[in-house]
Every structure is written in C-alpha cells, then in structure tokens.
Design a protein around this motif. Structure first.
Motif, PDB file in Angstrom:
ATOM      1  N   LEU A 131      -0.153   7.436   4.805  1.00  0.00           N
ATOM      2  CA  LEU A 131      -0.495   6.610   3.667  1.00  0.00           C
ATOM      3  C   LEU A 131      -0.850   5.204   4.082  1.00  0.00           C
ATOM      4  N   ASP A 172       1.000   4.726  -3.610  1.00  0.00           N
ATOM      5  CA  ASP A 172       1.518   5.386  -2.712  1.00  0.00           C
ATOM      6  C   ASP A 172       3.239   5.053  -2.263  1.00  0.00           C
ATOM      7  N   ASP A 200      -0.555  10.435  -2.684  1.00  0.00           N
ATOM      8  CA  ASP A 200      -1.847  10.264  -2.384  1.00  0.00           C
ATOM      9  C   ASP A 200      -2.458   9.748  -3.806  1.00  0.00           C
ATOM     10  N   THR A 201      -2.105   8.494  -4.412  1.00  0.00           N
ATOM     11  CA  THR A 201      -2.305   8.153  -5.492  1.00  0.00           C
ATOM     12  C   THR A 201      -3.580   7.345  -5.714  1.00  0.00           C
TER      13      THR A 201
END
Length: 205
Positions: free
Chosen positions: A144, A92, A85-86
């Motif tokens: 994601l 991601d 979870d960038t």
C-alpha cells in the motif's frame, strides 16, 4: 534461523497428498486448541485427539508444542493478507490499522493471536516463528505504501514496511503493554501519525 519443525518442508509433498492433509489437519487442531486453552493448555495429546492424527505421528513430525505452534505460524505467514486498496494512502493505512483492531476483537481469531503473542514472551522458538510471521505480514502490507509512492502521495524511497510497523505498533502497545482500550478512533490516530511521519520523509532510505 527458524525453529526446528520436524515436518516435511512445505512444497516437498505432492499437492493434495496425505502429508499436506495431515499437516493442515494438525494445524487446524492446533489453532482450535490455542483458541480454547491458550498456549499453556496446548498439548500434543489434545492436538492429536482433535485432528485424528496419532500422537506418535505428531511427536515424530513436530516434536512437541513448540513445533506445533511454529508450524502453524509458518503456514499462516505464507497466506495472503487482505491489503486495503481505498485509493488513498490515508484510507489504506486507516483500514489496515482498523483491521488489526477487528482481528483481535474477533471471537475466533483474537484468542489465537493473543495466545501466540503471550507464548512468544517466554518461549524463544515461538518468538522466532512469530517474528517471521510479522515480517511476512509487513512485507505484504508494504504494497500500500508502494502504491502511494507511485501516485505521488509519499516521497520516493519511503520504506513501506517501516510505515506499516509505525502505524500498528501503538495498537499492540495498548493491547499488550498498558491494557488501554483500542477502537477505530485509536486506530485512525495511529495510522494518521505514521502517515504524517511518512510525508515528512522520516522513513526514506
């Protein structure tokens, strides 16, 4: 259809009860034996000795090495997967692809994963269990893509599981088909290719 595993179904035993403890002990022993000896060296006797569970119990509940491998995969498929979870879909997907690379490079996880994949080539029950395992991982990882759609980074209707498959498939191809090296640069390239296709609405349903 999942392969037959002669074991009390998950959830049917009292949490923390003897059945659950035995199943976890046998599973841990199975993974350790796979890491050391591969699927070809996996035996009921070896698992029984390592787990402390009598081999007659192992035979009765799991049937043999196919049941042991299938049950280990069945347990693993229900465990949470560390979904990146960038904050961006690019980050991601790259993180997910890199996670695959680092997992196979891990001295403990890598040999077990390779043993399962090797066994699946010639062992139908293990192949069925492995397919179910990957399906569960793809469903979890699709989160994601769902987040990316909600942020407006990808088109509505994008098939998250398919994006994940396309992002990691080139890595497995290199590792298990061509034997080519795999590193973070290759992982990023595979992730970026999947992202470009997703942005072009290739994976919309």
């Amino acid at each position: 259809m999942r392969p037959e595993v002669r074991m009390t179904a998950p959830g049917s035993a009292r949490p923390g009860g003897r059945t659950a403890r035995v199943r976890e002990a046998v599973r841990a022993a199975t993974l350790a034996e796979l890491a050391e000896k591969g699927f070809e060296g996996l035996t009921v006797e070896g698992v029984a000795l390592r787990s402390g569970v009598h081999k007659t119990t192992v035979y009765r509940r799991w049937g043999g090495v196919e049941g042991l491998a299938a049950d280990a995969l069945d347990l693993a498929s229900g465990e949470p997967w560390p979904i990146p979870d960038t904050g961006t879909i690019e980050g991601d997907l790259r993180a997910l692809a890199r996670l695959v690379v680092t997992s196979f490079a891990d001295p403990e996880i890598g040999p077990v994963s390779r043993a399962f994949i090797s066994a699946a080539v010639s062992n139908p029950p293990t192949a069925t269990a492995l397919h179910a395992f990957f399906a569960a991982r793809h469903r979890q990882s699709a989160t994601l893509v769902t987040r990316a759609v909600e942020r407006g980074e990808l088109p509505q209707g994008t098939d998250g599981a398919e994006v994940v498959r396309v992002a990691i498939a080139p890595l497995y191809y290199r590792m298990f088909i061509t034997g080519e090296p795999v590193d973070e640069t290759i992982a990023d390239r595979a992730a970026d290719a999947a992202l470009a296709a997703a942005r072009a609405a290739i994976f919309t349903t």
